[in-house]
Design an enzyme around this catalytic site. Structure first.
Site, short mmCIF file in Angstrom:
data_model
loop_
_atom_site.label_atom_id
_atom_site.label_comp_id
_atom_site.label_asym_id
_atom_site.label_seq_id
_atom_site.Cartn_x
_atom_site.Cartn_y
_atom_site.Cartn_z
N CYS A 2 0.85 -1.19 0.00
CA CYS A 2 0.00 0.00 0.00
C CYS A 2 0.88 1.24 0.00
O CYS A 2 2.10 1.15 0.14
CB CYS A 2 -0.87 0.02 1.25
N ARG A 28 1.32 2.06 -6.05
CA ARG A 28 1.53 1.07 -4.98
C ARG A 28 0.25 0.29 -4.66
O ARG A 28 0.28 -0.63 -3.83
CB ARG A 28 2.03 1.77 -3.71
N TRP A 75 -3.49 -1.72 -1.33
CA TRP A 75 -3.33 -2.96 -2.11
C TRP A 75 -3.76 -4.05 -1.15
O TRP A 75 -3.05 -4.36 -0.20
CB TRP A 75 -1.88 -3.12 -2.53
N ASN A 101 1.06 0.12 5.96
CA ASN A 101 1.50 -0.67 4.82
C ASN A 101 2.30 -1.84 5.37
O ASN A 101 3.27 -1.63 6.10
CB ASN A 101 2.36 0.18 3.89
N GLY A 102 1.90 -3.06 5.04
CA GLY A 102 2.64 -4.24 5.53
C GLY A 102 1.66 -5.34 5.90
O GLY A 102 0.48 -5.30 5.52
N GLU A 481 10.69 -20.75 -18.06
CA GLU A 481 10.48 -19.36 -17.66
C GLU A 481 11.61 -18.46 -18.18
O GLU A 481 11.36 -17.36 -18.65
CB GLU A 481 10.35 -19.28 -16.12
N LYS A 485 10.96 -15.26 -20.73
CA LYS A 485 11.41 -13.90 -20.43
C LYS A 485 12.24 -13.35 -21.59
O LYS A 485 12.02 -12.24 -22.04
CB LYS A 485 12.28 -13.85 -19.15
N GLU A 488 10.03 -12.72 -24.74
CA GLU A 488 8.99 -11.68 -24.73
C GLU A 488 9.56 -10.28 -24.62
O GLU A 488 8.95 -9.33 -25.10
CB GLU A 488 7.94 -11.94 -23.63
N HIS A 504 16.18 -36.25 -28.98
CA HIS A 504 14.99 -36.72 -29.72
C HIS A 504 14.58 -35.70 -30.79
O HIS A 504 13.45 -35.71 -31.24
CB HIS A 504 13.85 -36.98 -28.74
N LYS A 604 -0.45 -6.47 -19.67
CA LYS A 604 -0.21 -7.02 -18.34
C LYS A 604 -1.30 -8.01 -17.95
O LYS A 604 -1.05 -9.00 -17.29
CB LYS A 604 -0.13 -5.86 -17.33
C1 F6R Z 1 4.98 -13.27 -18.86
C2 F6R Z 1 3.68 -12.90 -18.35
C3 F6R Z 1 2.50 -13.64 -18.86
C4 F6R Z 1 1.51 -13.93 -17.73
C5 F6R Z 1 0.23 -14.57 -18.25
C6 F6R Z 1 -0.71 -14.94 -17.13
O1 F6R Z 1 5.99 -12.49 -18.31
O2 F6R Z 1 3.56 -12.01 -17.57
O3 F6R Z 1 2.86 -14.83 -19.48
O4 F6R Z 1 2.15 -14.77 -16.79
O5 F6R Z 1 -0.41 -13.68 -19.12
O6 F6R Z 1 -1.07 -13.85 -16.38
P1 F6R Z 1 -1.75 -14.00 -14.96
O7 F6R Z 1 -0.74 -14.57 -14.04
O8 F6R Z 1 -2.16 -12.61 -14.58
O9 F6R Z 1 -2.90 -14.91 -15.14
#
Ligand code: F6R
Length: 609
Positions: A2, A28, A75, A101-102, A481, A485, A488, A504, A604
Site C-alpha cells: 500500500c 503502490r 493494495w 502498509n505491511g 520461464e 522472459k 517476450e 529426440h 499485463k
Molecule cells: C509473462 C507474463 C504472462 C503472464 C500470463 C498470465 O511475463 O507475464 O505470461 O504470466 O499472461 O497472467 P496471470 O498470471 O495474470 O494470469
C-alpha cells in the site's frame, strides 16, 4: 504493497496535499483510498473502495478540515477491497486513526485478545488491531503519551509495517513506525511529511530522511524526532538532498520497472513467508482429498504450476496435473467433476483463459482454489478458497517478482500437504522450512553478486539469433520461464525443453556458437544433465550455465557461468535459479535497444480468450 502519506503544515489545509500525494503513490495499489485529519479536537475521516479519482468524485477528498492528517491507498492483503476495509482504521472510541502498509502476522491472536477485553472490530484487516492496541495501552495506563502507547503497541506486532497514527489525545503530532516496509520523511520550511516513497512528496520538497527498520518517528510542527523501538533511544539523522526527477523516483532510481521489480524479490519473498497459517491449512485440505488435482494457469503462472507439480509430487507424494488455461476445456472439460480440485494460479486474477477453465470446472461441480496477487479480482470471487501472493503491484509487463512469490506460496502449500499426508519426516520439514526462510537472503546475494556478470554475458550474446534453455526435473520449469522472459522482452526466438529431450530432435539445430543455457542445481538430475551438457558441447554449442557456487565440474565445461549460493534444496531451486535468467532477459533487451517494461503486442492482464 500500500501507499501511506501524511503531513503537518504550518498553514493551510492538509487534505488536498494528502490527496495529491496519494495520487502519486497510486502505483503502490488502488483498491481503496482514505484520509483522516484532526481539527478542533475532532477526528475527520473520508474513505471508500475503488480508485482515488472515483472516491474523490463521490466524497471530495479535499474537503476535510485541519492542517494535519494521514492518507492511504490500498493494495488489499487481508480483507476484500471494500469500503469497510479501507484505511484509516480507528479504535472503539474513534479517537485514534491508523494507516498501515505491511502485514501483521499475529493479528488473529491479537484480535482475539482485544475482543476478549471488549474491543469491537469493524473491518477484516490486520491493521485495525493496531488502533485497538494503542487504545488499550492508553486505557490501562492513562499517563502514557501517544508515542509511548504506539511504542508499546508495535512491540507486540510480528510482521512488516510502516504505520502512521494520529489521535485527538495529542492533536499536534503524527507518530510513525517502521519494520520491513518503507518509510521516509520529507521536510521543508512550511511542513513535515511522511510517505512510503519519495515520489509522494518530491514536488513539495527534495529533503528526505530515510527511516530504518526498528525506528519510531514523532512528527510535530517543530520537526521530527527518531527513536529506536527497542529501547526508545534517540537517533540523530540529517535530511539528504534528493536529485531524482519524479519519474526516476517512482522507479526508485532504476532505469526500468522490470529491474526494480527483480530487485524487489527479496522483500516480496519475505512477505510470502507471512501467509496466514489457517488459510494455508484450509487450502491444503482440498487437494488432499481430491481424486485428481489440476494446476491451471497461463504464461509465467503456468511455469509456476509446472514447478509446483514437482513440489507436490516430491514432498506430498501427490500427483497433480499442470494444464495451460486455454487448453483446459478441450483436454479435461468433459471429465472434470465433483471429485476434482482445480488450483488456478493467476497474478492478475483476470486472465480470460484461466477464468474460462475455472468456469468450466465450477459448472461441473469441481472445487476451485485460487492463488493470485489481486485480492478482489474475479479469481478471488469464484474460488472456494484463495491465497494472496503478497507481491505488491507489478508494473513491468513481464512477470518477475510475482513468479518467485507464486513459487514460494506453492512450495509452502506443498509442505503443508506433505505434513498433512505424513510423507516427510519432521527433520526434513524443519530443514526445508529453514532453507525457505533463508531464500530472500539467497536471492539478495545472487542479485548483488551476479548482476554485473549477467550483464557481461548479455553483451557477449546480444546478437545471438536463438537460444536453448535446458533443465531437468523441477528445473525444466525454470528453463521454460527463462526462455519466455528472453523471448517476450528481448525478442530473441528461444526454445526450452527438458534436457533429456535434446537427442529426440532439437539437437539438430545446434551448430558452432549456438548458445545453450543449462540450469544446473546439484540435485539428483545432475549426472544426466552433465551428459546433456557434453552432448551439446561436442556439437560446438556455447554453454551458459547457472550453477551452484563452486561447481568446478560444470565450470570447466561452461563457456560462461553464473553462480547461486550452495546448498539449496531441489524443490526450492526454481526461486533462486530463475533470478539470473530474469536478469539475462532484462540486459539482453537493453543491449538490443528494447524497452523491457513495455514489450510489443503484450498486455499485463490478458482479458480476452
Ligand atoms: C509473462 C507474463 C504472462 C503472464 C500470463 C498470465 O511475463 O507475464 O505470461 O504470466 O499472461 O497472467 P496471470 O498470471 O495474470 O494470469
Amino acid at each position: 504493497m500500500c501507499g501511506i502519506f501524511g503531513c503537518i503544515l504550518k498553514n493551510g489545509n492538509a487534505a488536498p496535499i494528502i490527496h495529491a500525494a496519494l495520487k502519486r503513490l497510486e502505483y503502490r495499489g488502488y483498491d481503496s483510498v482514505g484520509e483522516a485529519t484532526l481539527y478542533n479536537g475532532r477526528l475527520y475521516i473520508k474513505k471508500d473502495q475503488g480508485k482515488i479519482d472515483e472516491a474523490h468524485k463521490i466524497h471530495n477528498l479535499d474537503d476535510l478540515p485541519g492542517n494535519l492528517g494521514v492518507g492511504h491507498t490500498r493494495w488489499a492483503t487481508h480483507g476484500a477491497p471494500l469500503e469497510v476495509n479501507a484505511h484509516p482504521h480507528v479504535d472503539c472510541s474513534k479517537q485514534i486513526a491508523v494507516v498501515h502498509n505491511g502485514i501483521i502476522e499475529n493479528f488473529a491472536e491479537l484480535k482475539l485478545e482485544l475482543e476478549n477485553r471488549g474491543h469491537v472490530f469493524i473491518s477484516k484487516t490486520d491493521t485495525e488491531v493496531i488502533a485497538h492496541l494503542i487504545e488499550e495501552n492508553l486505557k490501562t495506563n492513562p499517563s502514557l503519551g501517544l508515542a509511548e502507547a504506539v511504542l508499546e503497541a508495535v512491540g507486540r506486532l510480528d510482521g512488516s509495517y510502516a504505520i502512521a497514527v494520529i489521535s485527538t489525545k495529542e492533536p499536534d503530532k503524527i507518530i510513525c513506525a517502521r519494520n520491513e516496509s518503507p518509510l521516509v520523511i520529507g521536510v521543508n520550511e512550511n511542513a513535515i511529511y511522511f510517505a512510503s516513497d519519495i515520489p509522494a512528496f518530491l514536488p513539495l520538497t527534495n529533503r528526505a530522511v530515510m527511516i530504518e527498520d526498528g525506528e519510531l518517528v514523532i512528527l510535530s510542527r517543530k520537526g521530527f524526532e527518531i527513536r529506536k523501538i527497542a529501547d526508545s533511544g534517540a537517533v540523530s539523522r540529517e535530511p539528504k538532498l534528493i536529485d531524482w526527477t519524479s519519474e526516476m523516483a517512482v522507479k526508485k532510481g532504476y532505469p526500468h520497472f522490470m529491474l526494480k521489480e527483480i530487485h524487489e524479490q527479496p522483500a516480496c519473498l519475505r512477505n510470502t513467508l507471512r501467509l496466514q497459517e489457517h488459510y494455508l491449512e484450509l487450502m491444503a485440505t482440498f487437494p488432499d482429498r481430491a481424486r485428481e488435482v489440476f494446476l491451471v494457469a497461463c504464461g509465467t503462472s503456468y511455469h509456476a504450476c509446472l514447478a509446483a507439480s514437482y513440489m507436490f509430487s516430491k514432498l506430498a507424494f501427490l500427483a497433480t496435473y499442470p494444464v495451460i488455461g486455454s487448453e483446459f476445456v478441450e483436454q479435461h472439460g468433459k471429465s472434470v467433476n465433483i471429485d476434482s480440485t482445480i488450483l488456478a494460479v493467476s497474478q492478475s486474477g483476470e486472465t480470460a483463459d484461466t477464468l474460462a477453465a475455472v468456469n468450466c470446472a465450477r459448472q461441473r461441480a469441481a472445487t476451485v482454489l485460487g492463488l493470485t496477487n489481486a485480492i478482489g479480482s474475479t479469481l478471488t470471487r469464484v474460488s472456494r478458497v484463495y491465497l494472496g501472493q503478497q507481491s505488491g503491484p507489478e508494473i513491468g509487463v513481464a512477470a518477475t517478482k510475482t513468479f518467485t512469490s507464486q513459487l514460494s506460496v506453492l512450495v509452502q502449500l506443498a509442505l503443508r500437504l506433505a505434513k498433512k499426508r505424513g510423507k516427510v519426516s519432521q527433520d526434513e520439514m524443519d530443514f526445508l522450512a529453514e532453507k525457505l526462510e533463508k531464500l530472500p537472503d539467497t536471492v539478495e546475494t545472487i542479485i548483488r553478486g551476479q548482476e554485473e556478470k549477467v550483464k557481461q554475458i548479455a553483451k557477449k550474446y546480444k546478437d545471438a539469433k536463438t537460444f536453448f534453455f535446458l533443465g531437468r526435473g523441477v528445473s525444466t520449469a525454470t528453463a521454460y520461464e527463462g526462455r519466455l522472459k528472453l523471448m517476450e522482452i528481448a525478442y530473441v526466438p528461444a526454445i526450452a525443453f527438458p534436457a533429456g529431450e535434446s537427442k529426440h530432435g532439437p539437437i539438430s539445430l545446434v551448430e558452432h556458437g549456438f548458445p545453450v543455457v543449462f540450469i544446473c542445481p546439484k540435485d539428483e538430475t545432475r549426472k544426466t544433465l552433465m551428459s546433456n551438457i557434453m552432448e551439446m558441447k561436442a556439437r560446438g554449442a556455447s554453454i551458459i550455465a547457472v550453477i551452484e557456487e563452486g561447481d568446478e565440474e560444470i565450470k570447466k565445461l561452461a563457456d560462461d557461468y553464473v553462480e547461486v549460493p550452495k546448498g539449496i534444496p531441489e524443490v526450492l531451486s526454481p526461486i533462486p535459479f530463475v533470478v539470473p535468467l530474469q536478469l539475462l532477459a532484462y540486459y539482453m533487451a537493453v543491449e538490443r535497444g528494447h524497452n523491457p517494461d513495455t514489450p510489443r503486442n503484450l498486455a499485463k492482464s490478458v482479458t480476452v480468450k
